[in-house]
Design an enzyme around this catalytic site. Structure first.
Site, PDB file in Angstrom:
ATOM      1  N   TYR A  27       0.802  -1.219   0.000  1.00  0.00           N
ATOM      2  CA  TYR A  27       0.000   0.000   0.000  1.00  0.00           C
ATOM      3  C   TYR A  27       0.838   1.273   0.000  1.00  0.00           C
ATOM      4  O   TYR A  27       0.300   2.354   0.145  1.00  0.00           O
ATOM      5  CB  TYR A  27      -0.966   0.016   1.184  1.00  0.00           C
ATOM      6  CG  TYR A  27      -0.324  -0.180   2.547  1.00  0.00           C
ATOM      7  CD1 TYR A  27       0.688   0.664   2.990  1.00  0.00           C
ATOM      8  CD2 TYR A  27      -0.733  -1.201   3.391  1.00  0.00           C
ATOM      9  CE1 TYR A  27       1.270   0.496   4.231  1.00  0.00           C
ATOM     10  CE2 TYR A  27      -0.161  -1.378   4.641  1.00  0.00           C
ATOM     11  CZ  TYR A  27       0.848  -0.518   5.054  1.00  0.00           C
ATOM     12  OH  TYR A  27       1.418  -0.680   6.285  1.00  0.00           O
ATOM     13  N   GLY A  75      10.158   6.697   2.069  1.00  0.00           N
ATOM     14  CA  GLY A  75      11.137   5.605   1.981  1.00  0.00           C
ATOM     15  C   GLY A  75      11.586   5.128   3.367  1.00  0.00           C
ATOM     16  O   GLY A  75      10.867   5.268   4.340  1.00  0.00           O
ATOM     17  N   SER A 131       6.871   1.180  12.317  1.00  0.00           N
ATOM     18  CA  SER A 131       5.604   0.802  11.679  1.00  0.00           C
ATOM     19  C   SER A 131       5.269  -0.662  11.953  1.00  0.00           C
ATOM     20  O   SER A 131       6.028  -1.560  11.567  1.00  0.00           O
ATOM     21  CB  SER A 131       5.708   1.012  10.164  1.00  0.00           C
ATOM     22  OG  SER A 131       6.001   2.360   9.898  1.00  0.00           O
ATOM     23  N   ARG A 143       2.637  -5.698   4.493  1.00  0.00           N
ATOM     24  CA  ARG A 143       4.004  -5.208   4.714  1.00  0.00           C
ATOM     25  C   ARG A 143       4.997  -6.330   4.403  1.00  0.00           C
ATOM     26  O   ARG A 143       5.320  -7.153   5.248  1.00  0.00           O
ATOM     27  CB  ARG A 143       4.181  -4.682   6.149  1.00  0.00           C
ATOM     28  CG  ARG A 143       3.302  -3.481   6.427  1.00  0.00           C
ATOM     29  CD  ARG A 143       3.663  -2.778   7.710  1.00  0.00           C
ATOM     30  NE  ARG A 143       4.955  -2.124   7.625  1.00  0.00           N
ATOM     31  CZ  ARG A 143       5.158  -0.911   7.127  1.00  0.00           C
ATOM     32  NH1 ARG A 143       4.149  -0.210   6.654  1.00  0.00           N
ATOM     33  NH2 ARG A 143       6.370  -0.397   7.072  1.00  0.00           N
ATOM     34  N   CYS A 301      -4.195  24.161   7.728  1.00  0.00           N
ATOM     35  CA  CYS A 301      -2.970  23.359   7.836  1.00  0.00           C
ATOM     36  C   CYS A 301      -1.869  24.026   7.019  1.00  0.00           C
ATOM     37  O   CYS A 301      -1.880  25.225   6.823  1.00  0.00           O
ATOM     38  CB  CYS A 301      -3.245  21.918   7.423  1.00  0.00           C
ATOM     39  SG  CYS A 301      -3.629  21.686   5.675  1.00  0.00           S
ATOM     40  N   ASP A 317       3.258  15.988   3.013  1.00  0.00           N
ATOM     41  CA  ASP A 317       3.619  14.611   2.694  1.00  0.00           C
ATOM     42  C   ASP A 317       2.613  13.968   1.736  1.00  0.00           C
ATOM     43  O   ASP A 317       2.962  13.099   0.943  1.00  0.00           O
ATOM     44  CB  ASP A 317       3.656  13.817   4.004  1.00  0.00           C
ATOM     45  CG  ASP A 317       4.459  12.538   3.879  1.00  0.00           C
ATOM     46  OD1 ASP A 317       5.238  12.428   2.914  1.00  0.00           O
ATOM     47  OD2 ASP A 317       4.304  11.654   4.727  1.00  0.00           O
ATOM     48  N   CYS A 361     -22.064  20.797  10.140  1.00  0.00           N
ATOM     49  CA  CYS A 361     -21.924  19.523  10.870  1.00  0.00           C
ATOM     50  C   CYS A 361     -21.767  19.787  12.375  1.00  0.00           C
ATOM     51  O   CYS A 361     -21.008  20.669  12.775  1.00  0.00           O
ATOM     52  CB  CYS A 361     -20.686  18.793  10.331  1.00  0.00           C
ATOM     53  SG  CYS A 361     -20.242  17.331  11.287  1.00  0.00           S
ATOM     54  N   CYS A 367     -13.528  18.229  13.853  1.00  0.00           N
ATOM     55  CA  CYS A 367     -13.092  17.544  12.639  1.00  0.00           C
ATOM     56  C   CYS A 367     -12.496  18.472  11.574  1.00  0.00           C
ATOM     57  O   CYS A 367     -11.496  18.169  10.970  1.00  0.00           O
ATOM     58  CB  CYS A 367     -14.299  16.812  12.044  1.00  0.00           C
ATOM     59  SG  CYS A 367     -13.935  15.939  10.529  1.00  0.00           S
ATOM     60  N   CYS A 371      -8.539  15.591   6.511  1.00  0.00           N
ATOM     61  CA  CYS A 371      -7.431  15.968   5.621  1.00  0.00           C
ATOM     62  C   CYS A 371      -7.921  16.166   4.190  1.00  0.00           C
ATOM     63  O   CYS A 371      -8.617  15.299   3.648  1.00  0.00           O
ATOM     64  CB  CYS A 371      -6.373  14.870   5.659  1.00  0.00           C
ATOM     65  SG  CYS A 371      -5.052  15.158   4.484  1.00  0.00           S
TER      66      CYS A 371
HETATM   67  S1  SF4 Z   1      -1.803  15.823   6.169  1.00  0.00           S
HETATM   68 FE1  SF4 Z   1      -3.675  16.760   5.337  1.00  0.00          FE
HETATM   69  S2  SF4 Z   1      -4.362  18.155   6.958  1.00  0.00           S
HETATM   70 FE2  SF4 Z   1      -2.212  17.672   7.372  1.00  0.00          FE
HETATM   71  S3  SF4 Z   1      -1.008  19.299   6.361  1.00  0.00           S
HETATM   72 FE3  SF4 Z   1      -1.225  17.616   4.895  1.00  0.00          FE
HETATM   73  S4  SF4 Z   1      -3.033  18.162   3.686  1.00  0.00           S
HETATM   74 FE4  SF4 Z   1      -3.110  19.381   5.541  1.00  0.00          FE
HETATM   75  S1  SF4 Z   2     -15.995  15.397   7.292  1.00  0.00           S
HETATM   76 FE1  SF4 Z   2     -16.006  15.960   9.473  1.00  0.00          FE
HETATM   77  S2  SF4 Z   2     -16.828  18.061   9.550  1.00  0.00           S
HETATM   78 FE2  SF4 Z   2     -17.317  17.192   7.533  1.00  0.00          FE
HETATM   79  S3  SF4 Z   2     -19.400  16.353   7.780  1.00  0.00           S
HETATM   80 FE3  SF4 Z   2     -17.923  14.678   8.137  1.00  0.00          FE
HETATM   81  S4  SF4 Z   2     -17.595  14.668  10.375  1.00  0.00           S
HETATM   82 FE4  SF4 Z   2     -18.539  16.620   9.844  1.00  0.00          FE
END
Ligand code: SF4
Ligand code: SF4
Length: 418
Positions: A27, A75, A131, A143, A301, A317, A361, A367, A371
């Site tokens: 993966y 890596g 990991s 893995r 972020c 990343d 929400c 939340c 990401c």
């Molecule tokens: S992992 Fe997702 S939430 Fe975190 S910095 Fe990267 S894009 Fe933004």
């Molecule tokens: S992604 Fe998070 S903020 Fe968006 S609807 Fe779902 S639980 Fe709510």
């Protein structure tokens, strides 16, 4: 006029050997990045790049910064050898700023650790992330070594080195569609191995396959203690065209929520204060008003960037991709790239592109849409993607988040009130 220092703290994940790894985990999203750099490319970070990055990273910390952390990733970063990291430590001492603490962490698959590594990591106070995806049968499912064999026994030997030398470590456990069905076996195995700090990372892999297959179970039955007769509801798998689908390794949204909840319920009975699970600690901190400790659940972020082996800087990343390249430290000042309009927009887009479901929400403040790398385009019942793609993407893991926040928040609030 350029910035020597960033305005706000930021963090770098440093990839001294790019995507190269001695394992061949099925993966691993990062292995495919080899293709991005071309066939003849050398992935080893040069002395000149190491020196430049060390100097710039320390210099670029905002005024008054008391700590900077060098987080080495791959890596498999241990492929660079101990001598490379000794150079890194020497350079950190040379460029260190008065009153600033310099720390190091390294994320490894653990398989190359030996006594030389153990002595070095201990002496230089590295925090190690190792990991492990659960007990041997579940870990070995994805893995694998380059020969296609399971890597668990080699990882165990590496873990033994960390324990022998008394090195601080945490376990990073990738949650996929197979081990997600066995939360208590996974959690129990990690605890039995001595893990006290655990991060669960869900796999969400895009797939070109428009109709991702259901899991073909290939684990030998006798190797798995619990029945594998779980049913995957086809309706749980987004039917989206092209690259917007997910692979059959990706954890299902509800499955991820149920996985976290099963472990949460066990943890709150027996392990509070003894085992630290990042998701639980993060939710607790947010409920206590201390803000999220992880970018995934922050409103904005973009302060955790990736520095590649060749000095190239990327937004995150999850976005090591030409579109998210910010430049190279051989040509641009690190602080300029970190504070660039492109990177600021990357960070604020996390909030500004939330769709109306997220904005209304009840869990928004826990939340913040998760990401952005996990947002998939929505489709109409007819199968068309929306014209307004950014407003119509939605976090693939949403259902899991709702289950977890919905059921874990109240017990945590009573814990705080005690
Ligand atoms: S992992 Fe997702 S939430 Fe975190 S910095 Fe990267 S894009 Fe933004
Ligand atoms: S992604 Fe998070 S903020 Fe968006 S609807 Fe779902 S639980 Fe709510």
């Amino acid at each position: 006029m350029h910035n020597v220092r960033a305005e706000h703290p930021f963090h770098l994940l440093i990839k001294p050997i790019g995507p190269l790894c001695n394992l061949d985990c099925e993966y691993c999203f990062y292995l495919e990045k080899e293709q991005m750099f071309g066939d003849k490319h050398s992935f080893r970070m040069t002395q000149a790049t190491l020196e430049r990055l060390t100097q710039q990273y320390i210099e670029a910390q905002p005024a008054g910064a008391q700590e900077v952390n060098f987080a080495w990733q791959g890596g498999e970063p241990t492929l660079m050898g101990v001598a490379f990291f000794q150079q890194a430590i020497d350079l950190q001492r040379r460029f260190g700023r008065e009153g600033m603490r310099i720390t190091n962490s390294i994320q490894t698959n653990g398989t190359l650790l030996n006594d030389e590594w153990g002595a070095f990591l201990k002496e230089n106070d590295f925090l190690v992330g190792i990991s492990i995806d659960g007990p041997e049968d579940l870990h070995d499912h994805y893995r694998k070594t380059k020969k296609g064999e399971g890597s668990f026994q080699q990882v165990l030997a590496g873990l033994g080195i960390l324990q022998k030398f008394g090195i601080d470590y945490n376990v990073l456990c990738v949650i996929n569609r197979v081990n997600a069905e066995h939360p208590l076996e996974v959690y129990g195995a990690l605890k039995a191995l001595g893990a006290e700090h655990i991060q669960f990372i869900p796999i969400v892999e895009y797939s070109a396959d428009p109709a991702p297959r259901l899991i073909p179970q290939t684990i030998p039955e006798q190797a798995v203690p619990v029945s594998l007769t779980f049913q995957i509801d086809a309706a749980d798998i987004p039917k989206v065209p092209g690259a917007a689908g997910v692979s059959d390794r990706s954890v299902l949204p509800a499955q991820f929520g149920d996985f976290l909840l099963a472990i949460f319920n066990e943890w709150r009975q027996a392990d509070i204060g003894r085992v630290f699970v990042q998701q639980f600690e993060n939710l607790l901190a947010t409920l206590m008003g201390r803000g999220p400790g992880i970018c995934v659940h922050a409103p904005v972020c973009g302060r955790s960037l990736v520095l590649e082996h060749d000095g190239g800087l990327y937004s995150c990343d999850h976005f090591v991709d030409p579109q998210y390249s910010l430049g190279n430290i051989s040509q641009h000042a690190l602080a300029d790239m970190v504070e660039s309009p492109q990177q600021r927009k990357f960070g604020t887009d996390k909030f500004t592109t939330l769709n109306s479901e997220c904005k209304s929400c009840p869990y928004l403040k826990l939340c913040y849409g998760g990401c952005p790398a996990h947002r998939l385009p929505r489709v109409s019942p007819k199968g068309d993607t929306s014209a307004d793609a950014s407003a119509q993407t939605h976090n693939y893991l949403c259902e899991g988040y709702k289950r977890f926040f919905g059921q874990a928040s109240r017990p945590l609030i009573s814990l705080i009130a005690r």
